[in-house]
Structures are given as structure tokens and as C-alpha cells.
Design an enzyme around this catalytic site. Sequence first.
Site, PDB file in Angstrom:
ATOM      1  N   ARG A  53      -4.259  32.966  86.532  1.00  0.00           N
ATOM      2  CA  ARG A  53      -5.073  34.099  86.079  1.00  0.00           C
ATOM      3  C   ARG A  53      -5.924  33.685  84.884  1.00  0.00           C
ATOM      4  NH1 ARG A  53      -3.835  33.275  81.552  1.00  0.00           N
ATOM      5  NH2 ARG A  53      -1.898  33.813  80.500  1.00  0.00           N
ATOM      6  N   GLU A  76      -5.135  39.404  74.002  1.00  0.00           N
ATOM      7  CA  GLU A  76      -4.333  38.175  73.870  1.00  0.00           C
ATOM      8  C   GLU A  76      -3.177  38.366  72.901  1.00  0.00           C
ATOM      9  OE1 GLU A  76      -4.167  36.001  76.287  1.00  0.00           O
ATOM     10  OE2 GLU A  76      -6.332  35.763  76.068  1.00  0.00           O
ATOM     11  N   HIS A  77      -2.028  37.882  73.314  1.00  0.00           N
ATOM     12  CA  HIS A  77      -0.802  37.952  72.504  1.00  0.00           C
ATOM     13  C   HIS A  77      -0.444  39.393  72.153  1.00  0.00           C
ATOM     14  CE1 HIS A  77       0.056  33.678  71.870  1.00  0.00           C
ATOM     15  NE2 HIS A  77      -1.248  33.504  71.893  1.00  0.00           N
ATOM     16  N   ASP A  94       1.327  37.649  83.026  1.00  0.00           N
ATOM     17  CA  ASP A  94       1.010  36.619  84.012  1.00  0.00           C
ATOM     18  C   ASP A  94       1.677  36.892  85.360  1.00  0.00           C
ATOM     19  OD1 ASP A  94      -0.066  35.657  81.723  1.00  0.00           O
ATOM     20  OD2 ASP A  94       1.339  34.005  81.454  1.00  0.00           O
ATOM     21  N   ASN A 111       1.907  22.094  75.389  1.00  0.00           N
ATOM     22  CA  ASN A 111       3.049  22.491  76.208  1.00  0.00           C
ATOM     23  C   ASN A 111       3.842  23.532  75.423  1.00  0.00           C
ATOM     24  OD1 ASN A 111       5.503  22.768  77.504  1.00  0.00           O
ATOM     25  ND2 ASN A 111       5.448  20.684  78.282  1.00  0.00           N
ATOM     26  N   LYS A 112       3.646  24.800  75.853  1.00  0.00           N
ATOM     27  CA  LYS A 112       4.227  25.923  75.134  1.00  0.00           C
ATOM     28  C   LYS A 112       5.757  25.842  75.046  1.00  0.00           C
ATOM     29  CE  LYS A 112       2.965  29.733  77.045  1.00  0.00           C
ATOM     30  NZ  LYS A 112       4.240  30.361  77.416  1.00  0.00           N
TER      31      LYS A 112
HETATM   32  P1  NG1 Z   1       0.089  31.395  79.022  1.00  0.00           P
HETATM   33  O1  NG1 Z   1      -1.196  31.103  78.437  1.00  0.00           O
HETATM   34  O2  NG1 Z   1       0.056  31.403  80.502  1.00  0.00           O
HETATM   35  O3  NG1 Z   1       1.183  30.513  78.541  1.00  0.00           O
HETATM   36  C1  NG1 Z   1       1.315  33.292  77.520  1.00  0.00           C
HETATM   37  C2  NG1 Z   1       2.334  34.334  77.978  1.00  0.00           C
HETATM   38  C3  NG1 Z   1       1.687  35.697  78.256  1.00  0.00           C
HETATM   39  C4  NG1 Z   1       0.856  36.139  77.081  1.00  0.00           C
HETATM   40  C5  NG1 Z   1      -0.125  35.014  76.683  1.00  0.00           C
HETATM   41  C6  NG1 Z   1      -0.917  35.337  75.453  1.00  0.00           C
HETATM   42  C7  NG1 Z   1       4.221  33.579  79.337  1.00  0.00           C
HETATM   43  C8  NG1 Z   1       4.695  33.311  80.694  1.00  0.00           C
HETATM   44  N1  NG1 Z   1       2.947  33.911  79.226  1.00  0.00           N
HETATM   45  O4  NG1 Z   1       0.500  32.933  78.594  1.00  0.00           O
HETATM   46  O5  NG1 Z   1       2.688  36.636  78.567  1.00  0.00           O
HETATM   47  O6  NG1 Z   1       1.668  36.519  76.006  1.00  0.00           O
HETATM   48  O7  NG1 Z   1       0.556  33.791  76.447  1.00  0.00           O
HETATM   49  O8  NG1 Z   1      -1.687  36.473  75.621  1.00  0.00           O
HETATM   50  O9  NG1 Z   1       4.977  33.474  78.381  1.00  0.00           O
HETATM   51 MG    MG Z   2       2.251  29.971  80.956  1.00  0.00          MG
END
Ligand code: NG1
Ligand code: MG
Length: 446
Positions: A41, A47-48, A179, A222-223
Site C-alpha cells: 500500500r 502517518e504514525h 497496512d 529495517n523496522k
Molecule cells: P510500514 O511503513 O509498512 O512499516 C508502519 C506500521 C503502520 C503505520 C506506519 C506509519 C506496521 C505493520 N505498520 O508501516 O501501522 O503505523 O508505520 O504510519 O507496523
Molecule cells: Mg511494514
Amino acid sequence: MENVPVGKVSVEINSRYGRIKDKFMGSYGKKPDYYARASGRVNLIGEHIDYCGYSVLPMAIEQDVVIAVSSNDSGRLQMFECDINDLSINKEKPVWHNYFLCGLKGLLEHCKVTSPKGLQCVVDGTIPKSAGLSSSSALVCCAALVTMHANGQALSKKELSDMCAHCERFIGTEGGGMDQAISFMANKGTAKLIEFNPLKSTDVELPEDVVFVISNSCVELNKAATSHFNIRVVECRLASQIIAKTKGLKWREFKRFADVQKALGLTLDEAVNVVKEILHQEPYTKEEVCGILEVTADELAQTSLSANTLDVKTFKLHDRATHVFSEANRVLQFKKTCDLKPADASVVLGNLMKDSHTSCRDLYQCSCDDLDRLVDICCQSGALGSRLTGAGWGGCAVSMVPANQVDSFIKSVTEKYYGKDDRLKEKVTENLFATQPGGGAAIYLE
Ligand code: NG1
Ligand code: MG
């Protein structure tokens, strides 16, 4: 309640599915029983704020994860070898297949499946990873869908969305539900306003005279391997709890801004003023937070922190809270502008996107230099608005471009951002592309 559609795919006509099938036959010596897909997506605005309880406005993109599947009675997952009855998700080791395991484990637990089917899978993805386009959730959602279908379960799109938002947290990040919701609930041709508690999606008709263009800064974060994301979640939680306590609410019952706002009966504008009144701009030390909430550091760990934020020493509460309330407001204005279609709609929407980026950059501090430079280049190249999308700290920008200027926009961004760097020059087409609202998750039979 609506379920995920089951359709037909022709591997003769669709060459990608043809290649996936060939790979499956090469690995397992037989045809797959079916295919499942879940899309990535792009978040247009908001955001956040999903994990704070506020509505967001994403659309699905064409890029997706496809899994070819055959099930059996072995109780084993073949893709990489693994015992389905003994799934461990190692938070210390952020490897991609962990996301598959989140979806698998989540579905089995949710549906209380006692003797799960064995699975043979081939996974194929076209979403750039660590780019803010939600490759992770697409994999979680697709794996959950595969597991549901293989084990004869039938959950609605909504149940799947909520369940997948929950089980992606097995990885250690405390994300919201945007997401997973858009991955299941998307419909081709429309963006969606996603609301939470209870989950609801509403079509949002975008102006016809603009196109949304995605550009990847090619800075990867890498989150799951860093604590940036969870620190923000915790800062929001602490700010909510301090506001709640100062206003005389039972603060331990609050974790999200939206719940505090509701309990205090505030509008979003009023909430921004309450932040000014209660929170100071300088970072809070942990000792100060403990003092305000009247807890020990150990108690604070229980009420408010996550495993990877136990050692964080300072928290920026004022700026994070201001971002969340004002961003939540921008989402509502964006939706309203799409609905009312004033003559200058695209200019209004563009400005909301610009303000969103400024707030992410300065107040939420979830951008980075290259991404800021890319957003500036996009605005100089004819975008009416441009902003980081997804978690940030790298990854993609989304720009709103007048439909008749897309070619010149792409040419200009190519020269100014990608053309200046030999590593990026070769990869422009996969990193800079126009996109249309795509469809949601589906199962396909041949
Ligand atoms: P992405 O960018 O896909 O890692 C994350 C969070 C969302 C949202 C956004 C910031 C997960 C799965 N996704 O997305 O829920 O908080 O950051 O808007 O943690
Ligand atoms: Mg993600």
C-alpha cells in the site's frame, strides 16, 4: 461480512503466475493447489497515527506478494523447513520469513486449529522491501490467508485484518492496523479512509486530474531490527498517560491519544491546545515521567514500555503529540476535500500533504536527509504535494502530480535524484513509478 474473493487465474496469460508455477513444479514436482495474493500500500496521508487510534487514508498498490501453495498432512512447512507445531519467531533475528510465520501462527491460534495442515509454498514478492510500502504486512496477510484456506477456515476480511494487525506484532514492532486493513479491504480504483475500533473502511474518490507517483529514496530501514518505531509508539503512550493523569483520568486505563481525546470530550484543535498547556517542549527524562505518573521505573516498564524501549532515557512528548493530533486533523480535511470537490481541490490536498511531511520531519522526526531532499525535488518537479509514506526514516515518498505533467515530473526527478548517483541510475523504473489504487487480497485457482 465480506470474505476474501476466490477467483481464477490463467498461468498462460499471466506470465508472472506462470513463472511462479514453474518454480513450484521445480521445487515440489507437482502443480500448486491454489495461489494467494496480498498487496502493498501507499499511505496518502495520516502517518504514525493508526496506533494512536486515528483514521488513515491509504490505497493498495499493484505490487504484491503471491504465494503458490499445496497442502498435505505432514504438519510441516516447506519453503524453508519448519515444524508447524513448533513455530518460534526470533525477534533478535529479523529475517523475512518471520513475517510468514506471524501470519501462520496468528491464524492457527485465532482459529484454534489443533492439527494444522502441512504446506508447500513458493513466495514471490514485487513490493520493494523496507520502503514504507508495507511488504511486511503483505507477507503476513498472505501467509494468514494461505493458512486459513489450507485449514478450511473462513474469516471475513475484517476479522483477517484485525487478526493480522495483532499477529504482525509477534515480530516485536507495535504497529497499528492500517497496512493489514488496506491489504484485505482495498477495492480497485479507490483509496480508503480506514477507521479503527471498530475497523471500518470507506471509499475515497481521488480527484481525476491528478496521479500519485511513488519514489523510493533507496535508504532502507529495517523496522524490526531497530527501536525507532517502538520509541515513537511509547512516546505517544506516555504523552497520552500524562495528559490523562493531569486531567484527572485513571491514566493506567489509557494507552492511545484517541481514547484520551474522547474521554476529555475535546476536538482535535482543542487537543493541540491541551498539549501546549500540559507538555513541555524539552525532552522528558525517564525520572521525570516516573515522577509525574508516580510510579517506579519497573512499574513504568509494565504500564508503558516495550521490550526494546526499556533503556530509552529521554522522551519527546510535546512534539510527538502535536504531530499526532494535527495529522489526524489533516486526514479528515483530506477526506472532506475529496468528498466536496471544491474547484481548487488538488491544491488543497497538495498543501495537506506538504504539511504532513513537514510535521513528520520536524515534530515526529521520522524522515532522513535523503528522503527530505527527494520530497523537495518532487515539489520542485511539479508535484502539488509530496510526503514520506509509511514508517519513514528512509523508504518512499508519495507525490500528487497533475495528470498532464507526469512525464515531465518523472524526467525531472530522474535527473535530480537518481541521475546524480551511479548506484541509483540503473534502478529508476523500479523506484519511481506512477500508481493507481489497486485491489485487495484474493485467492486464485487455475
Ligand atoms: P510500514 O511503513 O509498512 O512499516 C508502519 C506500521 C503502520 C503505520 C506506519 C506509519 C506496521 C505493520 N505498520 O508501516 O501501522 O503505523 O508505520 O504510519 O507496523
Ligand atoms: Mg511494514
